[in-house]
Design an enzyme around this catalytic site. Structure first.
Site, mmCIF file in Angstrom:
data_model
loop_
_atom_site.group_PDB
_atom_site.id
_atom_site.type_symbol
_atom_site.label_atom_id
_atom_site.label_comp_id
_atom_site.label_asym_id
_atom_site.label_seq_id
_atom_site.Cartn_x
_atom_site.Cartn_y
_atom_site.Cartn_z
ATOM 1 C CE LYS A 168 -3.867 -2.308 0.280
ATOM 2 N NZ LYS A 168 -4.915 -2.269 -0.749
ATOM 3 C CG ASP A 197 -4.126 -0.731 -3.874
ATOM 4 O OD1 ASP A 197 -4.630 0.294 -4.371
ATOM 5 O OD2 ASP A 197 -4.811 -1.652 -3.400
ATOM 6 C CD GLU A 249 -9.855 -2.154 -5.144
ATOM 7 O OE1 GLU A 249 -10.329 -1.956 -4.018
ATOM 8 O OE2 GLU A 249 -8.694 -2.538 -5.347
ATOM 9 C CG ASP A 272 -14.445 -7.587 -6.467
ATOM 10 O OD1 ASP A 272 -15.404 -8.384 -6.406
ATOM 11 O OD2 ASP A 272 -13.798 -7.233 -5.466
ATOM 12 C CG HIS A 299 -10.171 -6.063 -5.544
ATOM 13 N ND1 HIS A 299 -11.417 -6.076 -4.930
ATOM 14 C CD2 HIS A 299 -9.318 -5.526 -4.634
ATOM 15 C CE1 HIS A 299 -11.311 -5.556 -3.719
ATOM 16 N NE2 HIS A 299 -10.061 -5.219 -3.500
#
Length: 367
Positions: A168, A197, A249, A272, A299
């Site tokens: 992240k 991300d 996602e 997703d 995702h």
């Protein structure tokens, strides 16, 4: 012809095994609506969906009050027809997260029924394109973790055979993100894939600034750098950087994916299966991405996405985040860094009904 005679809905709230923080939120509870469709010949299909802490009861209410009653007396074989009819019956709330999540619970149950009926695992029933898919982990890359723990977790993942790891990003200053990525890259070496991300945290200018500095680390992708509804921003960013931009996602319709692909606003599609509304639209998005020569890296939902990824030829990764361990007796199979889809008929998820019934926060039957 077989017909659906009743349906059951369970809402089970699951606590993640590790603390999960990203740039915009904390993931402290997974609400998991589970749908069981029962047919007049004794056959059944089981599907599910999820939220990361809010909206689960709304999903259940949409299922019980509006969607599932429409299935009684209907043949479960007509999956495409059912999806379309349910979608248009909720026209006033589509496209939207709650509607898509509710549709997914039903659609995955129908595909489970179909695959069991034909005695095939889902990945064969839906296409049968790959027997294994590389797997990367996100569990050791959460934003609250200090640099030494990030490095330790990345090395553990590499030693366990994972092909990559995701971190992240979104610390208050770009220098903090760079320090974290640099330390992990130095530890794992150049051949181990790293993904980052941002969870939609940045403005266009900040995303451009960070992407330019991320380029030195040969990242597999930069995920959700901007709010998902800022397609123009994603177009500008994609043109600005050599780092592949990943989105999906937080997109809830096939048309949204088409627009991103048509405008060159992404180069990785992370559809997703729950948020797009089920297996039926997921496959359409995957094949759409294939027509643009774009890879699918779905995702979350690894227990289901391992089969979906194996079903299509352009799926490149499965994301490892354990999700259903406390209410299932099956586990995702990983060998030498590759996830292998289950060979049992249906979704390949072995539900622990004792745990589900014991821990259900809500349960309702429709007939």
């Amino acid at each position: 012809m077989v017909h659906i005679v009743s349906a059951e809905v369970f809402l089970v709230n699951l606590t993640p095994k590790v603390v999960r923080h990203d740039a915009i939120q904390s993931f402290v509870e997974q609400e998991t609506p589970i749908v069981r469709l029962l047919c007049d010949d004794g056959s059944e299909g089981i599907g599910y969906t999820y939220t990361i802490g809010t909206g689960g009861t709304s999903v259940v209410s949409l299922l019980t009050d509006h969607l599932l009653p429409q299935l009684i007396g209907v043949s479960p074989a007509n999956i495409e027809q059912i999806w379309r009819q349910l979608y248009f019956s909720t026209h006033a709330t589509a496209v939207g997260a709650i509607t898509s999540l509710a549709l997914a619970a039903i659609d995955t149950a129908l595909w489970d029924w179909r695959a069991k009926r034909s005695n095939n695992p889902l990945w064969i029933e839906a296409g049968g394109a790959q027997e294994k898919i590389p797997v990367y982990t996100t569990e050791g890359g959460w934003l609250q973790l200090p640099v030494d723990i990030l490095v330790k977790e990345a090395l553990v993942a590499k030693n366990q055979g994972f092909k990559g790891a995701k971190m992240k990003v979104g610390k208050s200053h770009v220098s903090e993100d760079i320090a974290r990525i640099s330390a992990v890259r130095e530890a794992v070496g150049p051949a181990f894939e790293l993904m980052v991300d941002a969870n939609q945290a940045f403005t266009v200018s900040e995303a451009m600034r960070r992407a330019s500095q991320f380029e030195a680390f040969d990242l597999a992708w930069f995920e959700e750098p901007l709010p998902s509804d800022d397609m123009d921003g994603h177009m500008r960013l994609s043109a600005h950087t050599s780092v592949p931009i990943a989105v999906g996602e937080s997109l809830y319709s096939i048309a949204h994916f088409r627009e991103y692909l048509q405008h060159g606003a992404c180069s990785i599609v992370q559809v997703d299966v729950a948020r797009i509304g089920g297996i039926t639209p997921w496959l359409k998005v995957a094949h759409l991405a294939e027509s643009f020569n774009v890879a699918v890296c779905p995702h979350f939902l690894m227990e289901l996405h391992v089969s979906m990824s194996a079903a299509v030829s352009n799926a490149a990764w499965v994301e490892y985040i354990p999700q259903l361990d406390s209410i299932t007796s099956s586990r995702i199979s990983i060998e030498d860094g590759y996830a292998r889809p289950p060979m049992t008929p249906g979704l390949g998820i072995e539900w622990d009904w004792t745990q589900i019934e014991t821990n259900a926060a809500r349960r309702q039957r429709i007939s």
